[in-house]
Structures are given as structure tokens and as C-alpha cells.
Motif scaffolding. Structure first.
Motif, short mmCIF file in Angstrom:
data_model
loop_
_atom_site.label_atom_id
_atom_site.label_comp_id
_atom_site.label_asym_id
_atom_site.label_seq_id
_atom_site.Cartn_x
_atom_site.Cartn_y
_atom_site.Cartn_z
N ILE A 112 0.92 -0.90 0.17
CA ILE A 112 0.08 0.19 -0.02
C ILE A 112 1.09 1.76 0.08
CG2 ILE A 112 -1.86 1.33 1.28
CD1 ILE A 112 -3.03 -1.28 2.75
N TRP A 116 1.06 4.41 -2.73
CA TRP A 116 0.49 5.07 -2.49
C TRP A 116 1.73 6.27 -2.87
CZ3 TRP A 116 1.64 8.75 2.03
CH2 TRP A 116 1.05 9.93 2.34
N THR A 167 -6.49 5.86 -3.02
CA THR A 167 -5.87 4.21 -3.39
C THR A 167 -6.93 3.65 -2.23
OG1 THR A 167 -4.18 5.16 -2.58
CG2 THR A 167 -4.52 3.07 -2.65
N PHE A 168 -7.72 3.77 -1.46
CA PHE A 168 -8.92 2.73 -0.63
C PHE A 168 -9.74 2.62 -1.77
CE2 PHE A 168 -12.74 3.29 1.69
CZ PHE A 168 -12.97 1.39 1.24
N THR A 171 -9.18 -0.45 -4.01
CA THR A 171 -9.33 -1.93 -3.68
C THR A 171 -10.28 -2.21 -3.36
OG1 THR A 171 -9.99 -0.62 -1.71
CG2 THR A 171 -7.27 -1.73 -2.47
N THR A 183 -14.05 8.19 -6.71
CA THR A 183 -13.36 8.26 -6.64
C THR A 183 -13.78 9.76 -6.39
OG1 THR A 183 -11.63 6.71 -6.83
CG2 THR A 183 -10.30 9.16 -5.76
N GLY A 240 -7.81 6.62 5.02
CA GLY A 240 -7.33 5.95 3.95
C GLY A 240 -6.60 5.22 3.37
N LEU A 241 -5.10 5.33 4.48
CA LEU A 241 -4.50 4.28 4.32
C LEU A 241 -4.95 2.72 4.78
CD1 LEU A 241 -0.55 5.62 3.52
CD2 LEU A 241 -2.55 4.92 2.21
N PHE A 243 -8.26 2.12 6.02
CA PHE A 243 -9.41 1.63 5.31
C PHE A 243 -8.33 0.61 3.99
CE2 PHE A 243 -12.21 4.67 7.34
CZ PHE A 243 -13.03 3.62 7.92
N THR A 244 -7.80 1.34 3.25
CA THR A 244 -7.15 -0.15 2.20
C THR A 244 -6.42 -0.64 2.52
OG1 THR A 244 -6.21 2.37 1.53
CG2 THR A 244 -5.17 0.47 0.28
N ARG A 246 -7.39 -2.29 5.59
CA ARG A 246 -8.56 -3.47 6.15
C ARG A 246 -9.35 -4.10 4.39
NH1 ARG A 246 -7.62 -3.99 11.24
NH2 ARG A 246 -6.05 -4.75 10.10
N SER A 247 -9.03 -2.96 4.26
CA SER A 247 -9.92 -4.16 2.61
C SER A 247 -9.03 -4.44 1.88
CB SER A 247 -10.10 -2.58 1.43
OG SER A 247 -10.35 -3.35 0.48
#
Lengths: 255, 329
Positions: A112, A116, A167-168, A171, A183, A240-241, A243-244, A246-247
Motif C-alpha cells: 500500500i 500510494w 487508493t482505498f 481496492t 473517487t 485512507g491508508l 481503510f486500504t 483493511r480492504s
């Protein structure tokens, strides 16, 4: 973190071997150039007029050219962010290369961060090109360079936050178009929510207008480094990162 | 090398893999067989730490996939069904990228890239963009990518899917040549592939383990009774096949003789036995009776038939249930 660097280099490379990077650089430079020329023209017009009236007005390049210009660019940036982030994960999911990344001894967060940071670097290089315009200001005028740098720092922070959100979103789908459109919608929303603060003073309106990524840029445009605004952007980057990550993790449980 | 115990993957609505257990010994090539949608890919994805199992355990080189995913990943080379390639990268560059991801660096990385390029015969397209390569080359780059870090275990998901016959042969030979250094688990639904490349077979159907054995044993097991095919001709006029049947039934050990039809003067028979009989006795009995023996060969049951038998028997119960439901009480 060596792996993050590997991913970063690969991502940056794939931006620059495809036409995407050059197209973005060109479009951004064109739009920035137009805004620059426009504010410069207006500045000259005001100057001429005040001279003709015989009562000279205080003129300031930083206040009258750079500040409105950077404010405009902070909005223009919103339109470019989706084009940078939409492919980051969606493309890997579509082509199946995500399996390579996930089954390699690399931590999710390294993937990630690499992606990013590459997106941030592309945006930074877009900003770098725009320095050309200011060359003229410094040659024919004497603007203060410190507020200008803070303004650029603000643009980078704002972009970093929106790129993390992008980015999130990337995914979540295999489809680049969907990632890009979603986005874009979120970016616009994060801009216009600030407008409610103009006429409403209730608690919820204050909260909403606090969420606007453009409102927080105002202090940077002035050349003021306000901790409150910087913290907002940094927090949004982390969110944001996070959540990315987690996703990406849930990708394994779902797929 | 690979130990799988009661491995299960359950989704919201269905169970993709249902309590599968098997072992793969070091240095073996094992075929992982099953119809489409049987759960092969899911099992492989659990072994490669792509997704966690719902229950049960799997370990690679003595390391549990849930407890030490990072270490396990270092021991595994994985080629998914679609090779994970970046079309905008050149072959050599791509292999370097993967090598770095797998933890190689410096001179070692360079050496390994050279080695796998040579080994998988992709050296001639090293500077070509992957997007411009043919399917066969892509598959080989995929294999090169899987062995770049010299892993103990190779997991290959349908490595020959979509290739032409020549490429299939090349890929098979390549996989066979890799066997000594690596333990290989390869999935496929093409049966001759298993017969030719694998020492052991694991058959799954609808998420359940149906059989796990060596290729030879599986064939024997499904055959049950031993049988040979015999082709006989007569020099003096048309052959009376009931005579032949009678003659053959007298051979010691033969339990049944079936007439299989005639073709341009030759008649074929299938000779079956519960236990075993001497093929020499069959031949002698025919020649002594004055007929010509044209062909005598064991009726080998192909893996295909084994596979169909094993997977078919699994499908029956629901059908019977449907029939029962249709009967008015």
C-alpha cells in the motif's frame, strides 16, 4: 521497507512507460498555465486601472496572484486525483497480479505504501513542472518565496490525503472506470460539503464544513502553516491508508 | 513437505473445500485432479496463504500457513491459473521485480534471473515486453517467476491450460525436469497430463477428497478384474466366434469372454478374469485351435475412466433423492 521501495519503483515505472503520466503532466501544466496567465492578466489590469485613476493601490504579488492561483489549483487537483489512483489496485485485481503480491513474502502495508507513494510522486512531479510559471514572477517581480513553498506543501498534503482515499476506493473494485468515477464523486463531495458552512451555523454544518478538503487549504494558500489544517490532511492520509489495509485484508476472506 | 489436515473453506452459501487431508512427500510431482469447480484453486490458494482456511490446517515445509505466512511464502513458488504478469514490463525486468519481492537482491538476484531465463527458455525474449509475448512464452515466464527464489514447493494451477500441443509437451517436460529440486503440486483437469507427469494423484470432486494414490494403483483399483483384448482371424473361411468363445473359456482362470465385433476378417474378444491368468495360455489356446492371433493386449483402463467412475459415483445420491421425491407416496 525494502519491499515498499520495490513496489514504489515498479508503480512509478508503469506510470511513466504508459502515456498516463505524460498526459496528466501535460494537461495539468496547460490548466495551471492558463490560470497563471489569467491571474497575471488580472493583476496587470488592476495595476493599470489604479494608475489611471491616479490613486495607486497597494499591489502584492503573493496576495493577488499566488494566493488565488493556488486556491484554484487545489480545486483543479480534485479532477486529476482519480486518474492517478484508479488503476492502482483495480488493475492488479483484474489481471490477477494481485495474487503475486499477496502470495509473496511482502506485508500488505508495504504494498500500500509503495503504491500510494508512487501516486504522490506523480502528483509531485506534476506540481514540479508548474514551478516554471513562477520563474517569470521571480524574474520580473519580487514575490516572497516562503508563502509559495507553504502553498505547495499544502497542495501536496491535500493531494496525499485524496490519493489515500482514491487508493482505498481502488481496492474495492476490479473495474478502473468504477474506481475512477467513485473517487471523482468522493473528491467533489469532499469539496462541496464545505459550502453548507456559508449559510448554516448549526453543529452539523460546522462538522460538514470542517470535512472539506478545500477549506483546509485556505490557510496554506495564504502562506500560513496552520497545524490544525496540516493535522487534518495527515489524519485523512492515515484514515485512507488504514481503510486500504483493511480492504486488502478482507479481499482474502471474500475472494 | 506438504501436509494438509481436514482443510475446509466455507463461503456464505456453499462449501468449496470440505475436510480434505493429504500429504505430499519431498521431491514428488503430485497431480491435483478434479472437474472444474471442484475446489482445486481454492485449496491451492489456501496453501499459498492467499486466503485463510475456515477450519483445518495446512503446513508447508513444517510451517503452518496460518501461523507463519511470511515464512511459508518464502518456501512456495506459485503459478496461478492466469500467470500474474505485467504486460508493460520486459521479461527480465519482471523477473527482477518478482525476485526482489521474494527477498533476493544484488548478485544473487542477477544470478537467479539468468538461471531461470535459461531454465525456462525465455532468455531470447528477455528484453521483450511481456504484453507482446505469445501464450506459450507467457506461461514459461509464469513458471520462471514461480521458481525464481528456488522454493522448496511449487504450486502450479493448470500450468498447461490454453497452450497448443507442442507447448503443452514443452511445459510438461519443463515441469518434470523441475521435480528433483522442488516438490510439485499441480492441478489440472486434463488426464493424460497426470498420467505422463505425476507420480501420485489426488482426486477431488465437489470439495471432497475422492481418492489419493499412485497413478498405477488407481488404474488397478478401478479395473477390479483383470482383462485382455484378443483379436483373432481364421485362415479357412469365416470365423465362428462362439467356437472361439468356448475355446477361450477353457483357459485356466478365465471367467468370461465377450465378443466385441469383427472388422476386416478379424474378430475381437475381451477376456476377463476374477483373479489372474497367463496371457501365454490364451495365445497358445488360440494358435493350437488353428486360428491366427493378431493382437493380444491388456485392456488398460485409462485414468480418464477412473476419474469418471470416481466422480460419477459422487453425483448419484442427489439424483436418486430426486427420483424418490417424484414417486407418489
Amino acid at each position: 521497507m525494502k519491499n515498499a521501495l520495490t513496489i514504489y519503483r515498479k508503480e512509478l515505472r508503469s506510470y511513466f512507460v504508459s502515456p498516463i503520466a505524460y498526459l496528466l503532466l501535460l494537461m495539468f501544466a496547460l490548466i495551471f498555465g492558463f490560470f497563471f496567465w489569467n491571474s497575471l492578466g488580472y493583476f496587470v489590469f488592476i495595476g493599470m486601472e489604479s494608475q489611471m485613476r491616479g490613486q495607486p493601490m497597494p499591489m502584492n504579488i503573493n496576495e493577488q496572484i499566488i494566493r488565488p492561483l493556488l486556491s484554484n489549483i487545489s480545486v483543479v487537483g480534485l479532477f486529476f486525483i482519480p486518474m492517478i489512483t484508479m488503476r492502482l489496485f483495480a488493475e492488479e485485481k483484474r489481471s490477477g497480479t494481485i495474487e503475486l503480491l499477496v502470495t509473496s513474502p511482502v506485508r500488505d502495508i508495504e504494498v500500500i505504501l509503495g503504491k500510494w507513494l508512487a501516486a504522490c510522486s506523480l502528483y509531485a512531479s506534476m506540481l514540479l513542472v508548474t514551478f516554471l510559471n513562477f520563474g517569470f514572477l521571480f524574474k520580473y517581480g519580487n514575490p516572497d518565496w516562503k508563502p509559495l513553498l507553504i502553498g505547495y506543501l499544502g497542495l501536496l498534503l491535500q493531494a496525499g490525503a485524496l490519493l489515500a482515499v482514491g487508493t482505498f476506493i481502488s481496492t474495492l473494485t476490479k473495474n478502473q472506470i468504477i474506481a475512477g468515477a467513485a473517487t471523482f464523486a468522493i473528491c467533489l463531495l469532499l469539496w462541496v460539503v464545505g459550502w453548507v458552512g456559508d449559510y448554516e451555523t448549526a453543529m452539523w454544518a460546522t462538522v460538514l464544513s470542517y470535512m472539506s478538503v478545500v477549506t483546509h487549504f485556505e490557510s496554506f494558500a495564504k502562506g500560513v502553516l496552520d497545524t490544525k489544517d496540516a493535522v487534518f490532511y495527515v489524519a485523512l492520509i492515515f484514515l485512507g491508508l488504514f481503510f486500504t489495509a483493511r480492504s486488502m485484508e478482507s479481499l482474502r476472506w471474500r475472494s | 513437505m506438504i501436509i494438509v489436515e481436514e482443510l475446509t473453506k466455507r463461503y456464505a452459501r456453499n462449501t468449496a473445500v470440505d475436510h480434505i487431508s493429504f500429504r505430499v512427500e519431498k521431491g514428488q510431482i503430485v497431480g491435483f485432479l478434479g472437474p472444474n469447480g471442484a475446489g482445486k484453486t481454492t485449496t491451492m490458494r489456501m496453501l499459498t496463504c492467499f486466503m485463510p482456511p475456515t477450519s483445518g490446517s495446512a503446513s508447508i515445509a513444517g510451517l503452518d500457513v496460518l501461523e507463519h505466512p511470511m515464512k511459508v511464502k518464502k518456501h512456495i513458488g506459485y503459478l496461478p491459473e492466469t500467470p500474474p504478469l505485467y504486460p508493460e514490463m520486459a521479461t527480465g525486468e519482471y523477473l527482477q521485480f518478482v525476485g526482489r519481492l521474494k527477498g533476493l537482491s544484488g548478485g544473487e538476484l542477477k544470478k537467479r534471473v539468468d538461471y531461470v531465463c535459461e531454465r525456462c527458455s525465455v532468455a531470447d525474449v528477455r528484453h521483450k515486453l511481456i504484453g507482446k509475448l505469445s501464450k506459450g512464452y507467457r506461461q514459461r515466464v509464469g513458471l520462471a517467476q514461480a521458481i525464481i527464489h528456488n522454493p522448496d514447493v511449487l504450486i502450479l494451477d493448470e500450468p498447461t491450460a490454453g497452450l497448443d500441443p507442442k507447448q503443452i509437451n514443452e511445459t510438461r517436460d519443463l515441469i518434470k525436469s523441475l521435480a528433483g529440486d522442488h516438490t510439485i503440486l499441480l492441478s489440472t483437469h486434463i488426464l493424460p497430463e497426470v498420467e505422463q507427469t505425476c507420480q501420485q494423484v489426488i482426486i477431488i470432486n465437489k470439495g471432497k477428497l475422492v481418492a489419493t494414490d499412485s497413478v498405477q494403483n488407481l488404474q488397478n483399483r478401478a479395473r477390479g478384474a483383470v482383462s485382455v483384448l484378443v483379436e483373432v482371424a481364421s485362415r479357412s473361411g469365416p470365423l465362428d466366434f462362439s467356437m472361439v468363445q468356448k475355446q477361450l473359456e477353457q483357459v485356466a482362470g478365465v471367467s468370461r469372454v465377450l465378443y466385441r465385433g469383427s472388422n476386416s476378417g478379424f474378430s475381437s474378444f475381451e477376456v476377463e478374469s476374477e483373479k489372474s491368468f497367463s496371457r501365454g495360455d490364451v495365445a497358445r489356446s488360440i494358435v493350437n485351435a488353428g486360428w491366427d492371433l493378431n493382437e493380444l493386449r491388456p485392456a488398460a483402463i485409462s485414468l480418464e475412466e477412473v476419474f469418471l467412475q470416481l466422480t460419477k459415483s459422487e453425483e448419484k445420491p442427489p439424483l436418486e433423492a430426486a427420483e424418490l421425491a417424484g414417486v407418489p407416496a
